[in-house]
Design an enzyme around this catalytic site. Structure first.
Site, PDB file in Angstrom:
ATOM      1  N   TYR A  32       9.767   8.002  -2.604  1.00  0.00           N
ATOM      2  CA  TYR A  32       9.159   7.035  -1.669  1.00  0.00           C
ATOM      3  C   TYR A  32       9.308   5.528  -1.883  1.00  0.00           C
ATOM      4  O   TYR A  32      10.035   4.897  -1.004  1.00  0.00           O
ATOM      5  CB  TYR A  32       7.632   7.221  -1.303  1.00  0.00           C
ATOM      6  CG  TYR A  32       6.937   6.248  -0.770  1.00  0.00           C
ATOM      7  CD1 TYR A  32       7.029   6.000   0.771  1.00  0.00           C
ATOM      8  CD2 TYR A  32       6.105   5.007  -1.187  1.00  0.00           C
ATOM      9  CE1 TYR A  32       6.570   4.897   1.462  1.00  0.00           C
ATOM     10  CE2 TYR A  32       5.497   4.100  -0.575  1.00  0.00           C
ATOM     11  CZ  TYR A  32       5.896   4.088   0.797  1.00  0.00           C
ATOM     12  OH  TYR A  32       5.255   2.969   1.567  1.00  0.00           O
TER      13      TYR A  32
ATOM     14  N   ASP B  78      12.631   4.791  18.156  1.00  0.00           N
ATOM     15  CA  ASP B  78      12.884   5.604  17.189  1.00  0.00           C
ATOM     16  C   ASP B  78      14.004   5.047  16.144  1.00  0.00           C
ATOM     17  O   ASP B  78      15.144   4.723  16.747  1.00  0.00           O
ATOM     18  CB  ASP B  78      13.602   7.297  17.374  1.00  0.00           C
ATOM     19  CG  ASP B  78      14.162   7.863  16.345  1.00  0.00           C
ATOM     20  OD1 ASP B  78      13.825   7.452  14.990  1.00  0.00           O
ATOM     21  OD2 ASP B  78      14.668   8.965  16.314  1.00  0.00           O
TER      22      ASP B  78
ATOM     23  N   THR C 262       5.819   7.696   5.230  1.00  0.00           N
ATOM     24  CA  THR C 262       4.579   7.326   3.970  1.00  0.00           C
ATOM     25  C   THR C 262       4.195   8.595   3.278  1.00  0.00           C
ATOM     26  O   THR C 262       3.311   8.480   2.630  1.00  0.00           O
ATOM     27  CB  THR C 262       3.782   6.284   4.805  1.00  0.00           C
ATOM     28  OG1 THR C 262       3.086   7.221   5.639  1.00  0.00           O
ATOM     29  CG2 THR C 262       4.134   5.206   5.330  1.00  0.00           C
TER      30      THR C 262
ATOM     31  N   GLY D  58       0.494   4.136  13.954  1.00  0.00           N
ATOM     32  CA  GLY D  58       0.181   3.604  12.514  1.00  0.00           C
ATOM     33  C   GLY D  58      -0.998   3.055  12.384  1.00  0.00           C
ATOM     34  O   GLY D  58      -1.157   2.002  13.277  1.00  0.00           O
ATOM     35  N   GLN D  59      -1.591   2.791  11.154  1.00  0.00           N
ATOM     36  CA  GLN D  59      -2.485   2.053  11.006  1.00  0.00           C
ATOM     37  C   GLN D  59      -2.306   0.403  11.192  1.00  0.00           C
ATOM     38  O   GLN D  59      -3.182  -0.333  11.673  1.00  0.00           O
ATOM     39  CB  GLN D  59      -3.302   2.226   9.698  1.00  0.00           C
ATOM     40  CG  GLN D  59      -2.704   2.212   8.397  1.00  0.00           C
ATOM     41  CD  GLN D  59      -3.306   2.757   7.213  1.00  0.00           C
ATOM     42  OE1 GLN D  59      -4.762   3.010   7.378  1.00  0.00           O
ATOM     43  NE2 GLN D  59      -2.945   2.718   6.181  1.00  0.00           N
ATOM     44  N   LEU D  60      -1.218   0.165  10.499  1.00  0.00           N
ATOM     45  CA  LEU D  60      -0.784  -1.561  10.611  1.00  0.00           C
ATOM     46  C   LEU D  60      -0.339  -1.806  12.177  1.00  0.00           C
ATOM     47  O   LEU D  60      -0.829  -2.834  12.563  1.00  0.00           O
ATOM     48  CB  LEU D  60       0.454  -1.616   9.664  1.00  0.00           C
ATOM     49  CG  LEU D  60       0.882  -3.240   9.418  1.00  0.00           C
ATOM     50  CD1 LEU D  60      -0.570  -4.037   9.344  1.00  0.00           C
ATOM     51  CD2 LEU D  60       2.012  -3.149   8.534  1.00  0.00           C
TER      52      LEU D  60
ATOM     53  N   ALA E 172       7.867   3.914   9.272  1.00  0.00           N
ATOM     54  CA  ALA E 172       8.108   4.368   7.790  1.00  0.00           C
ATOM     55  C   ALA E 172       7.638   5.670   7.531  1.00  0.00           C
ATOM     56  O   ALA E 172       6.635   6.367   8.137  1.00  0.00           O
ATOM     57  CB  ALA E 172       7.484   3.569   6.754  1.00  0.00           C
TER      58      ALA E 172
END
Length: 290
Positions: free
Chosen positions: A126, A37, A63, A11-13, A61
């Site tokens: 969400y 996981d 998302t 993921g980006q973060l 998450a």
């Protein structure tokens, strides 16, 4: 020197944490879903046992905001049950958990920045599952804190900035919602802030506190898109539209600006202006030249 595990690799973060891992200031392990996981106690236990650490930063998450409306069980499994599993395993080892949450836990009816003391009232699946995840962590007894953020983007992966930039480079006419307000967050800034506060969390043995972090200022999605186009010197026209003109399965907050007073006061973190951070990201992407 703290040993840190970051979930949600890919993921980006988490990708921004992976970049920080090359600095050598801390020992960082960025785990992909295949490696860790969070919905599986066996997977979490195995990884934590084989990678002894002081802190876990949960970036994992579900998302897909709109998809969550038709897949509530899948969203709940990751955003709520997964956090509960992770928190229990962290508590067993007396580690610290830093859980990343979202501005979508709020209703969006406010007109001043949301503080940590404001009552969540999510308006979509969400947001509801992320709020449940917060409660699962707080109920678990594990040490740690929650950091809410919003409008996250990075030079890594697919996100609003990349999508708008690519369309603007082609000269497309863009229609973007102008009546939803928030603050973009450059993932690199958030990752750096988290790494700065980790030693302080460990020293103070903080537990159960909630903090907000996004870049400074506020803007609409339309102004955000228009600024991207302007910064990369695109001739694209960016047209403002109303939320009603762009219906989506999930209801978004009309206003979700986060107040950063607490995180600055407690930890002295740097909170750059959103336009400055956007410029840095676009430069990182090679879309703004020196």
């Amino acid at each position: 020197m703290a040993r840190v595990i970051v979930t949600g690799g890919g993921g980006q973060l988490a990708g921004e944490f992976a970049r920080l891992a090359t600095t050598g200031t801390d020992e960082l392990f960025v785990a992909t879903h295949a490696e860790l996981d969070i919905t599986s106690a066996e997977s979490v236990s195995s990884y934590l046992d084989s990678h002894p650490a002081d802190v876990v930063v949960n970036c994992a998450a579900y998302t897909a905001v709109d998809k969550a409306e038709s897949e509530p069980t899948a969203a709940y499994r990751v955003n709520a049950e997964g956090v509960a599993v992770l928190a229990r395993e962290v508590a067993k080892r007396d580690m610290v958990l830093i859980h990343i949450s979202t501005d979508y836990v709020f209703s969006g009816t406010a007109r001043v920045p949301y503080t940590e003391g404001d009552t969540p009232a999510p308006q979509c699946v969400y947001g509801e599952t992320k709020w449940q995840g917060e409660r699962e962590m707080l109920d678990s007894g594990c040490r740690g804190i929650i950091i809410r953020t919003g409008w996250l983007y990075s030079s890594i992966g697919h996100n609003f900035v990349r999508t708008i930039a690519e369309k603007a480079q082609r000269g497309d006419t863009l229609r973007v919602v102008a009546d939803q307000w928030g603050t973009p967050t450059y993932a690199a800034d958030l990752a750096a802030a988290v790494m700065k506060i980790i030693p302080q969390i460990l020293e103070r043995r903080l537990n159960g506190e909630v903090f907000h972090y996004s870049n400074y200022g506020e803007t609409s999605w339309w102004e955000f898109a228009d600024t991207i186009a302007s910064m990369i010197e695109s001739a694209s026209v960016v047209e403002p539209i109303a939320t009603a003109d762009w219906p989506t399965p999930a209801r978004r907050p009309e206003y979700s600006v986060l107040d950063k007073t607490k995180i600055k006061a407690w930890f002295g973190v740097d909170v750059p202006d959103w336009e400055l951070s956007l410029s840095r990201c676009l430069h990182e992407m090679g879309l703004i030249k020196d």
